[in-house]
Write an enzyme that holds these catalytic residues in place. Sequence first.
Site, mmCIF file in Angstrom:
data_model
loop_
_atom_site.group_PDB
_atom_site.id
_atom_site.type_symbol
_atom_site.label_atom_id
_atom_site.label_comp_id
_atom_site.label_asym_id
_atom_site.label_seq_id
_atom_site.Cartn_x
_atom_site.Cartn_y
_atom_site.Cartn_z
ATOM 1 N N ALA A 9 -74.109 -31.432 15.161
ATOM 2 C CA ALA A 9 -74.021 -30.373 16.183
ATOM 3 C C ALA A 9 -75.374 -30.079 16.831
ATOM 4 O O ALA A 9 -75.487 -29.139 17.606
ATOM 5 C CB ALA A 9 -73.448 -29.102 15.565
ATOM 6 N N ARG A 11 -76.941 -31.853 19.020
ATOM 7 C CA ARG A 11 -76.991 -32.263 20.431
ATOM 8 C C ARG A 11 -75.581 -32.626 20.889
ATOM 9 O O ARG A 11 -74.635 -32.623 20.097
ATOM 10 C CB ARG A 11 -77.857 -33.531 20.581
ATOM 11 C CG ARG A 11 -79.274 -33.341 20.170
ATOM 12 C CD ARG A 11 -80.086 -34.623 20.336
ATOM 13 N NE ARG A 11 -79.988 -35.516 19.175
ATOM 14 C CZ ARG A 11 -79.711 -36.813 19.243
ATOM 15 N NH1 ARG A 11 -79.489 -37.388 20.410
ATOM 16 N NH2 ARG A 11 -79.643 -37.541 18.154
ATOM 17 N N SER A 140 -63.280 -42.504 18.742
ATOM 18 C CA SER A 140 -63.723 -43.082 20.019
ATOM 19 C C SER A 140 -62.653 -44.024 20.545
ATOM 20 O O SER A 140 -61.855 -44.583 19.773
ATOM 21 C CB SER A 140 -65.010 -43.886 19.785
ATOM 22 O OG SER A 140 -65.305 -44.683 20.903
ATOM 23 N N TYR A 153 -69.083 -50.157 14.963
ATOM 24 C CA TYR A 153 -68.654 -48.842 15.472
ATOM 25 C C TYR A 153 -67.128 -48.778 15.605
ATOM 26 O O TYR A 153 -66.496 -47.782 15.225
ATOM 27 C CB TYR A 153 -69.333 -48.635 16.830
ATOM 28 C CG TYR A 153 -69.147 -47.290 17.485
ATOM 29 C CD1 TYR A 153 -69.885 -46.180 17.062
ATOM 30 C CD2 TYR A 153 -68.275 -47.132 18.561
ATOM 31 C CE1 TYR A 153 -69.741 -44.952 17.701
ATOM 32 C CE2 TYR A 153 -68.130 -45.909 19.202
ATOM 33 C CZ TYR A 153 -68.871 -44.824 18.765
ATOM 34 O OH TYR A 153 -68.723 -43.606 19.401
ATOM 35 N N ILE A 186 -68.682 -40.308 27.656
ATOM 36 C CA ILE A 186 -69.055 -38.901 27.831
ATOM 37 C C ILE A 186 -70.572 -38.833 28.002
ATOM 38 O O ILE A 186 -71.310 -39.505 27.267
ATOM 39 C CB ILE A 186 -68.636 -38.071 26.582
ATOM 40 C CG1 ILE A 186 -67.154 -38.286 26.223
ATOM 41 C CG2 ILE A 186 -68.970 -36.589 26.778
ATOM 42 C CD1 ILE A 186 -66.144 -37.862 27.269
HETATM 43 P P1 NAP Z 1 -75.457 -37.707 20.332
HETATM 44 O O1 NAP Z 1 -75.729 -36.973 21.598
HETATM 45 O O2 NAP Z 1 -76.225 -38.943 20.022
HETATM 46 O O3 NAP Z 1 -75.606 -36.651 19.128
HETATM 47 C C1 NAP Z 1 -75.361 -37.089 17.832
HETATM 48 C C2 NAP Z 1 -75.500 -35.935 16.863
HETATM 49 O O4 NAP Z 1 -75.109 -36.421 15.578
HETATM 50 C C3 NAP Z 1 -76.924 -35.442 16.709
HETATM 51 O O5 NAP Z 1 -76.914 -34.053 16.471
HETATM 52 C C4 NAP Z 1 -77.416 -36.183 15.451
HETATM 53 O O6 NAP Z 1 -78.431 -35.483 14.729
HETATM 54 C C5 NAP Z 1 -76.149 -36.206 14.652
HETATM 55 N N1 NAP Z 1 -76.119 -37.272 13.662
HETATM 56 C C6 NAP Z 1 -76.225 -38.610 13.839
HETATM 57 N N2 NAP Z 1 -76.153 -39.244 12.658
HETATM 58 C C7 NAP Z 1 -76.013 -38.286 11.712
HETATM 59 C C8 NAP Z 1 -75.915 -38.301 10.316
HETATM 60 N N3 NAP Z 1 -75.923 -39.446 9.624
HETATM 61 N N4 NAP Z 1 -75.810 -37.120 9.653
HETATM 62 C C9 NAP Z 1 -75.778 -35.950 10.322
HETATM 63 N N5 NAP Z 1 -75.856 -35.877 11.663
HETATM 64 C C10 NAP Z 1 -75.989 -37.029 12.339
HETATM 65 O O7 NAP Z 1 -73.936 -38.165 20.251
HETATM 66 P P2 NAP Z 1 -72.638 -37.646 21.041
HETATM 67 O O8 NAP Z 1 -72.481 -38.454 22.272
HETATM 68 O O9 NAP Z 1 -72.647 -36.177 21.117
HETATM 69 O O10 NAP Z 1 -71.507 -38.143 20.029
HETATM 70 C C11 NAP Z 1 -70.874 -37.293 19.108
HETATM 71 C C12 NAP Z 1 -69.704 -38.043 18.499
HETATM 72 O O11 NAP Z 1 -68.830 -38.455 19.542
HETATM 73 C C13 NAP Z 1 -70.099 -39.309 17.747
HETATM 74 O O12 NAP Z 1 -69.296 -39.461 16.601
HETATM 75 C C14 NAP Z 1 -69.776 -40.408 18.729
HETATM 76 O O13 NAP Z 1 -69.488 -41.620 18.094
HETATM 77 C C15 NAP Z 1 -68.565 -39.831 19.423
HETATM 78 N N6 NAP Z 1 -68.321 -40.402 20.737
HETATM 79 C C16 NAP Z 1 -69.203 -40.215 21.748
HETATM 80 C C17 NAP Z 1 -68.927 -40.784 22.991
HETATM 81 C C18 NAP Z 1 -69.858 -40.633 24.162
HETATM 82 O O14 NAP Z 1 -69.593 -41.251 25.195
HETATM 83 N N7 NAP Z 1 -70.893 -39.836 24.090
HETATM 84 C C19 NAP Z 1 -67.787 -41.534 23.169
HETATM 85 C C20 NAP Z 1 -66.904 -41.690 22.106
HETATM 86 C C21 NAP Z 1 -67.177 -41.113 20.898
HETATM 87 P P3 NAP Z 1 -79.980 -35.493 15.230
HETATM 88 O O15 NAP Z 1 -79.975 -34.685 16.493
HETATM 89 O O16 NAP Z 1 -80.711 -34.840 14.124
HETATM 90 O O17 NAP Z 1 -80.322 -36.915 15.462
#
Ligand code: NAP
Length: 242
Positions: A9, A11, A140, A153, A186
């Site tokens: 959470a 970012r 995803s 992934y 996203i």
């Molecule tokens: P993001 O902006 O890269 O943010 C990822 C967040 O997850 C950050 O707060 C990070 O912490 C935390 N994180 C990563 N690895 C972790 C771990 N091992 N333990 C605890 N926290 C961890 O990603 P997002 O785009 O918001 O994605 C969120 C979710 O949506 C993910 O599961 C991703 O696979 C999924 N998703 C995203 C998209 C997209 O297009 N963005 C599409 C499909 C699915 P730090 O800030 O400390 O690094």
Amino acid sequence: MKYALITGAGRGIGRAVAVKLAEMGYNIIINYKSNTEEANKTLALVQEKNCEGILMPFDVGNRTQVDSTLGAWIEQNPDKTIEVLVNNAGIRKDTLLMWMKPEEWDSVIDASLNGFYNVTRLLINSMLLKRYGKIVNVASLSGLKGMAGQVNYSSAKAGLIGATKALAQEVGRRGITVNVVAPGFIKSDMTEGINEADFKKMIPLNRFGEVEEVAELVAFLASSKSSYITGEVISINGGLYS
Ligand code: NAP
């Protein structure tokens, strides 16, 4: 005292979900891995909604860390109930399988799939006892359709979908719902290097999604308004693939 725990959470999507659930009146446990500066921004946004926010850094993929932080918090706070869990933490390390290093496989599976297990196992008993719980897993499009360059992934996210469907059947009788949100493209740090102009032609709604749009869907599945939905995968991808 009702709490929602959102992993990842600090970012992106997780932050938007934290803000939305705070708006719904939940106190928020903000998990992240290491970026405390960004997590503090989430905390401030949660506090603006007049809710308690707790920063709880741990690596969801590291069972020892999950037990010693989240497990300890649960033990020390028997009066506090975590009734919403959003398993959102995830990373991607894209490369073709023929070049994929063991670390690239392991770390992606650890964050999305093992993270689900490590965190959910600590909360499920309390939800079963309380006969109420809302679990939303962020998978995803890759977990539904598979994507070249994302064997790790896609496997992690497909595994998360299977886990959701199985767990929904285990706990439904006790008033706990378990669902998946499956985003397409996203706008967040995760998609920063992807050129929207190149990809949006493939998307019927002709744009990438906003994190707030995903948060709306997660919030619905985390609310009692979705009381008869469980074991479902709901895509949020602008019509890209269903
Ligand atoms: P993001 O902006 O890269 O943010 C990822 C967040 O997850 C950050 O707060 C990070 O912490 C935390 N994180 C990563 N690895 C972790 C771990 N091992 N333990 C605890 N926290 C961890 O990603 P997002 O785009 O918001 O994605 C969120 C979710 O949506 C993910 O599961 C991703 O696979 C999924 N998703 C995203 C998209 C997209 O297009 N963005 C599409 C499909 C699915 P730090 O800030 O400390 O690094």
